[in-house]
Motif scaffolding. Structure first.
Motif, PDB file in Angstrom:
ATOM      1  N   GLU A 653       0.900  -1.239  -0.061  1.00  0.00           N
ATOM      2  CA  GLU A 653       0.062  -0.108   0.093  1.00  0.00           C
ATOM      3  C   GLU A 653       0.950   1.208   0.005  1.00  0.00           C
ATOM      4  N   GLU A 654       1.984   1.256   0.758  1.00  0.00           N
ATOM      5  CA  GLU A 654       2.755   2.358   0.843  1.00  0.00           C
ATOM      6  C   GLU A 654       3.621   2.603  -0.469  1.00  0.00           C
ATOM      7  N   CYS A 655       3.892   1.483  -1.140  1.00  0.00           N
ATOM      8  CA  CYS A 655       4.700   1.510  -2.678  1.00  0.00           C
ATOM      9  C   CYS A 655       3.942   2.045  -3.349  1.00  0.00           C
ATOM     10  N   VAL A 656       2.530   1.985  -3.412  1.00  0.00           N
ATOM     11  CA  VAL A 656       1.598   2.415  -4.322  1.00  0.00           C
ATOM     12  C   VAL A 656       1.630   4.061  -4.466  1.00  0.00           C
ATOM     13  N   ARG A 657       2.012   4.487  -3.176  1.00  0.00           N
ATOM     14  CA  ARG A 657       1.814   6.009  -2.953  1.00  0.00           C
ATOM     15  C   ARG A 657       3.167   6.739  -3.246  1.00  0.00           C
ATOM     16  N   CYS A 658       4.135   6.137  -3.605  1.00  0.00           N
ATOM     17  CA  CYS A 658       5.516   6.633  -4.200  1.00  0.00           C
ATOM     18  C   CYS A 658       5.091   7.350  -5.397  1.00  0.00           C
ATOM     19  N   ASN A 659       5.299   8.701  -5.206  1.00  0.00           N
ATOM     20  CA  ASN A 659       4.965   9.698  -6.436  1.00  0.00           C
ATOM     21  C   ASN A 659       6.126   9.886  -7.450  1.00  0.00           C
ATOM     22  N   PHE A 660       6.358   9.056  -8.360  1.00  0.00           N
ATOM     23  CA  PHE A 660       7.511   9.559  -9.271  1.00  0.00           C
ATOM     24  C   PHE A 660       7.420   8.538 -10.306  1.00  0.00           C
ATOM     25  N   THR A 661       8.078   8.913 -11.442  1.00  0.00           N
ATOM     26  CA  THR A 661       7.951   7.940 -12.610  1.00  0.00           C
ATOM     27  C   THR A 661       9.199   7.222 -12.641  1.00  0.00           C
ATOM     28  N   LEU A 662       9.319   5.807 -12.708  1.00  0.00           N
ATOM     29  CA  LEU A 662      10.317   5.093 -12.684  1.00  0.00           C
ATOM     30  C   LEU A 662      10.568   4.230 -14.147  1.00  0.00           C
ATOM     31  N   GLU A 663      11.844   4.258 -14.525  1.00  0.00           N
ATOM     32  CA  GLU A 663      12.307   3.719 -15.763  1.00  0.00           C
ATOM     33  C   GLU A 663      13.223   2.770 -15.697  1.00  0.00           C
ATOM     34  N   LYS A 664      13.111   1.637 -15.972  1.00  0.00           N
ATOM     35  CA  LYS A 664      14.077   0.683 -15.831  1.00  0.00           C
ATOM     36  C   LYS A 664      15.270   0.669 -17.169  1.00  0.00           C
ATOM     37  N   VAL A 665      16.623   0.713 -16.572  1.00  0.00           N
ATOM     38  CA  VAL A 665      17.612   0.885 -17.525  1.00  0.00           C
ATOM     39  C   VAL A 665      18.746  -0.173 -17.222  1.00  0.00           C
ATOM     40  N   ASP A 666      19.660  -0.498 -18.157  1.00  0.00           N
ATOM     41  CA  ASP A 666      20.645  -1.477 -18.105  1.00  0.00           C
ATOM     42  C   ASP A 666      21.605  -0.851 -17.178  1.00  0.00           C
ATOM     43  N   GLU A 667      21.956   0.270 -17.428  1.00  0.00           N
ATOM     44  CA  GLU A 667      22.854   1.073 -16.508  1.00  0.00           C
ATOM     45  C   GLU A 667      22.686   2.253 -16.084  1.00  0.00           C
ATOM     46  N   ALA A 668      22.723   2.565 -15.120  1.00  0.00           N
ATOM     47  CA  ALA A 668      22.347   4.203 -14.613  1.00  0.00           C
ATOM     48  C   ALA A 668      23.352   5.006 -14.556  1.00  0.00           C
ATOM     49  N   GLU A 669      23.271   6.111 -15.254  1.00  0.00           N
ATOM     50  CA  GLU A 669      24.306   7.020 -15.703  1.00  0.00           C
ATOM     51  C   GLU A 669      23.682   8.357 -15.551  1.00  0.00           C
ATOM     52  N   VAL A 670      24.414   9.494 -15.293  1.00  0.00           N
ATOM     53  CA  VAL A 670      24.095  10.819 -15.234  1.00  0.00           C
ATOM     54  C   VAL A 670      24.243  11.334 -16.730  1.00  0.00           C
ATOM     55  N   ILE A 671      23.381  12.040 -17.084  1.00  0.00           N
ATOM     56  CA  ILE A 671      23.457  12.433 -18.869  1.00  0.00           C
ATOM     57  C   ILE A 671      23.393  14.094 -18.480  1.00  0.00           C
ATOM     58  N   ASN A 672      23.100  14.771 -17.621  1.00  0.00           N
ATOM     59  CA  ASN A 672      23.033  16.343 -17.570  1.00  0.00           C
ATOM     60  C   ASN A 672      23.168  16.683 -16.310  1.00  0.00           C
TER      61      ASN A 672
END
Length: 795
Positions: A653-672
């Protein structure tokens, strides 16, 4: 490189401060003579047309403004007049040379030290004159007899030191006046039993090579008597020193005066007890028989008078005194240059040893003294008998022997110019204590420039207004009552206060704005040490160096602006009090064109100054970062665990309330720049990464699908390895023990076999038992215990 740079800056700053101080000190001098006498770094420009206000300055500052041929900066000069090498010649072969050089001419500039090398060596077989002055009061009678018998031995002992030895003898009692001696007529003839008439001092034997005369004169001398305990020894010392001809002192000899007594001494002022108030005149007063004639008219000499005379005539005094008087004469010897003291036996039996020991103490020390005036400072350095390079500050070297050469370095410095012109030329002596030789220095102090001397200057010069001054060294030296560069001002018939008022700017508290001098109502602006720095204006009110600075640069440097009259005039593209700000806002727009400073700040000097909006603080080059915003790695990690890996502490129930957009990637890197990367450890000890970007409207997260998990630990292999290792170690230790015990047993068995092979008895015999050589049997005990009779023995 960093530390070198900092150190270099510090040194340069210090040098800058030194130069500034010296420059200011030079600038205050208005004549060439005062300039060169103030500091060794100061120089004078005698050029006629000289733009700067200060002719006296550092040489480096004058070179850019004054013709080098017109710069006056005299240097020290030396000329050796007599420079004979050291020699051991004695009086029989010629004069010995014990100091080198002997005479020099020095031209010294004030405050510029000059180093002079001086070599000294006590000549071997140098002539010695020994004059023995003895207290012949009644208490010294046994000492006199002993001295008479030791005269030959004394001459023999001194003959081991030098072949050229002379011996003399004198005696003293005290002044012939009450309360020193009894003035009854009978007591004046015979003050005590076996005594002669009292006297002050008598030269009984002038210095002579015939030592037999010494013994005869000592033996012939009669003792006398006086009333008080102290004696008139100071009268005797003074006469023995100053009466050079009567005593027979030679100019080139080591002069020793042995003073023998068992009592104290009278000194200057004691003569008043007898009404004798005339001070001692330090002159010789001996008659034809050698008696001191002024004993009742002149007071005793003082310590300083005796010291002055023994220094003048180079006499070494040896005080040979009894033990009761040793302490007082030991203190006295410290007041007299080149003197020593020794304990005398009750009958003077040790006088020969005492004189020899004291002579050795005197000759094993080489000390330099001088008679320099107050304005001349001489500092001595020497390595004595040590390595030449290890100089130390000292004028005395000990432990030397005859023939040893000692080198001294004398730093001679004229501290100031004497007020009296006649004192600009002085004669100074540097001499070894006790030797009648000296280095004579003809000192010429440079207190004026060549262009100031007669024939070089113009009196009543037309270059000075109406001939009101002397033109010398490029300037007008004005006569009394005249001032100004060209003596154009009359300081007697004008109101100086009125003239000075003309040099004030508005409400200024100083004439010429404190940056110049007021002469005849006109400001003459100062000259700066840095030629690029200028002061100008009618009241010296403007300059090009007092504007605001950034990192030490005036107006942030020449590529930003220039300093004019105390204010920065900025070049195009710059603004601010020190031209430190760029005159544009283009540098405040972010690349994403989100507005000036991202709409969260203002553009100041071409840089964003971020605001605080709704208690949220922003930072960054374009105010794109929020310092205290709620979105952060810690605030997102639980939701990422829940949404991405279905782990972590949050429920469904608490997990549903997490208010952000999640996108799965192969490698997490900073772009900007707006994105932030986060790394955390999950419940299974695996690390996972995600990147988030927080905008004004929403938060977006890119989570890496895979985790970085550590390899599992093989527990069975570790346990098996540990157990196997323990077993192997145990077996190895057991094997080692077995090997060692086997070796030990074999060695013991071999030792046993060797001892048995070497035994000298049978296996059934006791090696300690020996049979009797003879056997006896008592017939009384011939019956056995059963009562049977034994057969008789065959033994």
């Amino acid at each position: 490189m960093k530390y070198f740079t900092i150190g270099t800056v510090i040194i340069l700053l210090q040098l800058s401060g030194i130069c500034k101080t010296q420059g200011n000190q030079c600038n205050s001098k208005e004549t060439c003579g005062k300039c060169i006498a103030s500091d060794s770094a100061c120089a004078w420009c005698r050029q006629e047309n000289f733009e700067s206000n200060y002719r006296c300055d550092l040489e480096v500052n004058l070179k850019g403004k004054c013709n080098e041929s017109k710069i006056v900066k005299p240097e020290n000069e030396i000329k050796k007049i007599k420079d004979e090498q050291l020699s051991n010649k004695g009086a029989l072969e010629g004069e010995a040379v014990q100091i080198n050089p002997q005479r020099v001419h020095l031209k010294l500039r004030p405050n510029m030290p000059f180093k002079l090398e001086i070599k000294c060596r006590q000549a071997v077989d140098y002539p010695v004159d020994l004059y023995y002055v003895m207290d012949l009061s009644k208490s010294m009678e046994d000492d006199k007899d002993k001295l008479a018998s030791l005269g030959g031995l004394l001459a023999e002992e001194m003959g081991k030191i030098t072949k050229n030895f002379r011996l003399g003898f004198g005696s003293f009692v005290d002044k012939i006046a009450l309360p020193f001696v009894s003035t009854y007529p009978s007591k004046l003839k015979k003050p005590c039993y076996g005594c002669a008439a009292p006297y002050g001092f008598r030269n009984q034997l002038p210095l002579d090579q015939d030592t037999n005369l010494f013994a005869a004169e000592v033996k012939k001398a009669n003792v006398s008597g006086n009333l008080d305990a102290p004696e008139g020894g100071f009268d005797a010392i003074m006469q023995a020193v100053v009466c050079q001809e009567q005593i027979g002192w030679r100019n080139k000899s080591r002069k020793l005066l042995v003073f023998s007594t068992d009592s104290g001494f009278h000194y200057a002022g004691d003569g008043k007890l007898a009404g004798i108030i005339k001070p001692n005149d330090e002159k010789c007063h001996l008659d034809d028989k050698g008696y001191y004639t002024e004993t009742t008219t002149l007071d005793y000499p003082s310590f300083s008078q005796i010291n002055r005379k023994i220094k003048e005539h180079k006499v070494n005094i040896i005080f040979a005194v009894t033990e009761s008087q040793y302490e007082i004469y030991n203190k006295l010897s410290k007041k007299f240059e080149g003197s020593g003291v020794g304990k005398l036996d009750k009958d003077s039996a040790n006088v020969v040893d005492l004189v020899r020991d004291q002579y050795n103490k005197i000759t094993e020390t080489m000390e330099l003294k001088d008679n320099a005036p107050e304005n001349v400072k001489i500092t001595y350095y020497s390595s004595c008998l040590g390595p030449e390079g290890q100089l130390r500050k000292t004028s005395e070297c000990k432990g030397i022997k005859l023939g040893d050469m000692i080198t001294f370095h004398a730093d001679i410095e004229v501290v100031s110019c004497p007020k009296n012109h006649n004192d600009w030329n002085r004669t100074i002596q540097i001499y070894p204590v006790g030797l009648n030789e000296a280095l004579i220095i003809d000192l010429e102090i440079i207190c004026e420039c060549e262009c100031q001397k007669p024939g070089k200057k113009e009196l009543n010069s037309p270059k000075c207004t109406n001939g009101n001054g002397t033109y010398e060294c490029g300037i007008c030296n004005c006569y009394n009552g005249r001032t100004g560069r060209e003596c154009e001002c009359d300081s007697q018939n004008i109101d100086e206060t009125l003239h000075e008022k003309q040099c004030y700017l508005d409400n200024s508290t100083e004439p010429c704005s404190g940056k110049g001098k007021c002469q005849c109502g006109t400001c003459i602006c100062d000259t700066r040490l840095n030629p690029a720095e200028k002061i100008r204006g009618k009241y010296c009110e403007c300059d090009n160096f007092s504007c605001d600075r950034v990192e030490g640069n005036i107006c942030s440097g020449p590529d930003h602006g220039t300093c004019e009259c105390g204010k920065c005039i900025c070049l195009p593209g710059w603004k601010g009090s020190a031209c430190e700000c760029r005159d544009t806002e283009k540098t405040c727009y972010p690349p994403d064109s989100s507005g000036l400073c991202s709409g969260r700040g203002s553009c100041v000097c071409g840089k964003c100054e971020c605001w605080t909006i709704d208690k949220k603080k922003y930072s960054g080059d374009y105010c794109e970062e929020c310092i205290n915003c709620p979105v952060s790695c810690d605030s997102l990690v639980k939701c990422v665990q829940c949404k991405m890996f279905q782990s972590g502490p949050l429920s469904q129930e608490e997990c549903v309330r997490c208010n952000f957009t999640l996108e799965k990637v192969d490698e997490a890197e900073v772009i900007n720049k707006n994105q932030k990367i986060c790394v955390f450890t999950d419940d299974d000890e695996c690390k996972f990464k995600f990147v988030y970007e927080a905008n004004q409207d929403a938060v977006k997260v890119w989570a890496q699908t895979g985790k970085d998990c550590p390899e599992p630990v093989n527990v069975a292999a570790i346990v098996g390895g540990v157990i196997g290792g323990i077993v192997l170690i145990g077996l190895l230790l057991l094997l080692i023990w077995k090997i060692l015990t086997s070796i030990h047993d074999r060695r013991e068995y071999a030792k046993f076999e060797k001892e048995r092979a070497m035994a000298k008895w049978h296996a059934g015999d006791n090696p300690l038992y020996k049979e009797a050589t003879t056997t006896f049997k008592n017939p009384m005990y011939n019956v056995s215990k059963q009562g049977t009779e034994e057969p008789p023995s065959s033994d």
